[in-house]
Design a protein around this motif. Structure first.
Motif, PDB file in Angstrom:
ATOM      1  N   MET A  57      86.022  38.691  -2.656  1.00  0.00           N
ATOM      2  CA  MET A  57      86.869  39.796  -2.189  1.00  0.00           C
ATOM      3  C   MET A  57      88.237  39.285  -1.740  1.00  0.00           C
ATOM      4  O   MET A  57      89.206  40.044  -1.680  1.00  0.00           O
ATOM      5  N   ARG A 105      83.441  42.184   6.758  1.00  0.00           N
ATOM      6  CA  ARG A 105      82.472  41.396   5.989  1.00  0.00           C
ATOM      7  C   ARG A 105      82.200  40.050   6.661  1.00  0.00           C
ATOM      8  O   ARG A 105      81.062  39.578   6.729  1.00  0.00           O
ATOM      9  N   ASP A 143      86.820  49.908  -4.790  1.00  0.00           N
ATOM     10  CA  ASP A 143      85.724  50.334  -3.923  1.00  0.00           C
ATOM     11  C   ASP A 143      86.085  49.954  -2.471  1.00  0.00           C
ATOM     12  O   ASP A 143      86.496  48.820  -2.225  1.00  0.00           O
ATOM     13  N   ASP A 154      84.463  49.177   0.148  1.00  0.00           N
ATOM     14  CA  ASP A 154      83.703  48.124   0.821  1.00  0.00           C
ATOM     15  C   ASP A 154      83.841  46.771   0.151  1.00  0.00           C
ATOM     16  O   ASP A 154      83.936  45.737   0.813  1.00  0.00           O
ATOM     17  N   THR A 155      83.831  46.751  -1.179  1.00  0.00           N
ATOM     18  CA  THR A 155      83.809  45.472  -1.901  1.00  0.00           C
ATOM     19  C   THR A 155      85.164  45.082  -2.481  1.00  0.00           C
ATOM     20  O   THR A 155      85.363  43.942  -2.889  1.00  0.00           O
TER      21      THR A 155
END
Ligand code: AMP
Length: 294
Positions: A120, A167, A256, A258-259
């Motif tokens: 990421m 994260r 996305d 989150d990712t």
């Protein structure tokens, strides 16, 4: 009322420059919400301080221009440093303590062990600024370990940074709650940023294309997938690329939330997404993003 809960508007924050002073002060602060910053404080930072105050007894700001997250050709040397004005902002917003370490205090030895942001950290900002997120996550991890806050507040303006901090906290089991704060914008739409002071009036006009492109995408998102919003944003940016002075787009990418995996045009992806943009005007590089529902 406990004295630490008394309104501190106008009070002078305690300035802490060393880990030792911080460790001495910490037991007297109750629950702490930390707002990490690089100084040059503006309305966006103020909104973070206010949000932080809702989450803990005490708001602590850190002010540290982190050399580890600047590339060799970036603006580390000329990054705006306005410590006295920053202290006034902190005082006005009821910030109880300001942690402002020197570079030697933060990095007493060469930083050999760093936080690897994983895949990421290699896309979008990570692709255009190699090593950037290693530097960001490393300093954030150190600040969290030094201040030991219960909560830390980060702006959605830096959406990839916020996602990576969340994260890291999850993957490294760090004992802190991360709170995201909405992006504060000037009335014309431009996201407030410490780097906006670099912009000439003409450059600022060109820079408005970033937020205009994101708003156009939001207005075009109709539940029909990524193509219409992407096309709407591209139209706005393309026009700015021929303006005087011109905009140079580094990326315009749907991801996305989150990712940060890319949601390609032409796909049938639905649901939540972030549209992220980075562009240069003159010598200034700006980023912005918006949440969309595809
Ligand atoms: P910086 O000093 O630029 O490193 O920013 C410190 C924190 O303030 C980061 O969590 C940023 O995401 C946040 N921030 C910067 N600009 C804004 C803005 N316009 N709105 C909300 N948060 C912001």
């Amino acid at each position: 009322m406990d004295s630490r809960n008394e309104p501190r508007t106008g009070g002078v924050p305690t300035i802490v420059e060393t880990r030792r002073e911080l460790a001495e002060l910490r037991p007297h602060l109750g629950t702490v919400a930390l707002v990490p910053t690089m100084g040059a404080l503006h309305e966006g930072h103020r909104s973070l301080f206010r949000l932080a105050a809702e989450h803990a007894d005490t708001v602590v700001a850190s002010i540290f221009v982190n050399p580890l997250q600047f590339g060799p050709n970036e603006d580390y040397e000329r990054y705006p440093r306005t410590f006295d004005a920053d202290l006034e902002v902190c005082a006005a917003e009821g910030v109880r303590a300001v942690f402002a370490p020197s570079t030697a205090e933060m990095y007493p030895a060469p930083q050999v062990v760093t936080v690897n942001p994983g895949p990421m950290g290699g896309v979008l900002e990570g692709e255009f600024r190699p090593g950037f997120f290693d530097g960001v996550l490393t300093v954030v991890a150190k600040l969290l370990n030094m201040v030991r806050p219960d909560t830390a507040v980060f702006g959605e303006k830096d959406a990839q940074q916020l996602a990576l901090v969340r994260r890291m906290v999850r993957d490294l089991a760090l004992p802190v709650r991360i709170v995201g704060a909405p992006t504060l914008r000037d009335p014309d739409g431009l996201a407030v940023s410490s780097r906006n002071v670099y912009l000439s009036p003409a450059e600022r006009t060109t820079a408005l294309a970033l937020s205009a492109a994101l708003f156009a995408a939001r207005d075009a998102a109709d539940g029909g997938g990524p193509d219409r919003p992407l096309a709407a944003a591209r139209t706005v940016l393309r026009e700015a690329e021929t303006a005087d002075p011109p905009l140079h787009v580094d990326y315009l990418t749907l991801v996305d939330p989150d990712t940060f995996a890319e949601i390609p045009g032409g796909s049938a992806h639905g649901g939540a997404a972030i549209l992220a943009v980075a562009a240069r005007v003159g010598a200034t590089r700006l980023i912005d993003n918006i949440h969309l529902v595809l």
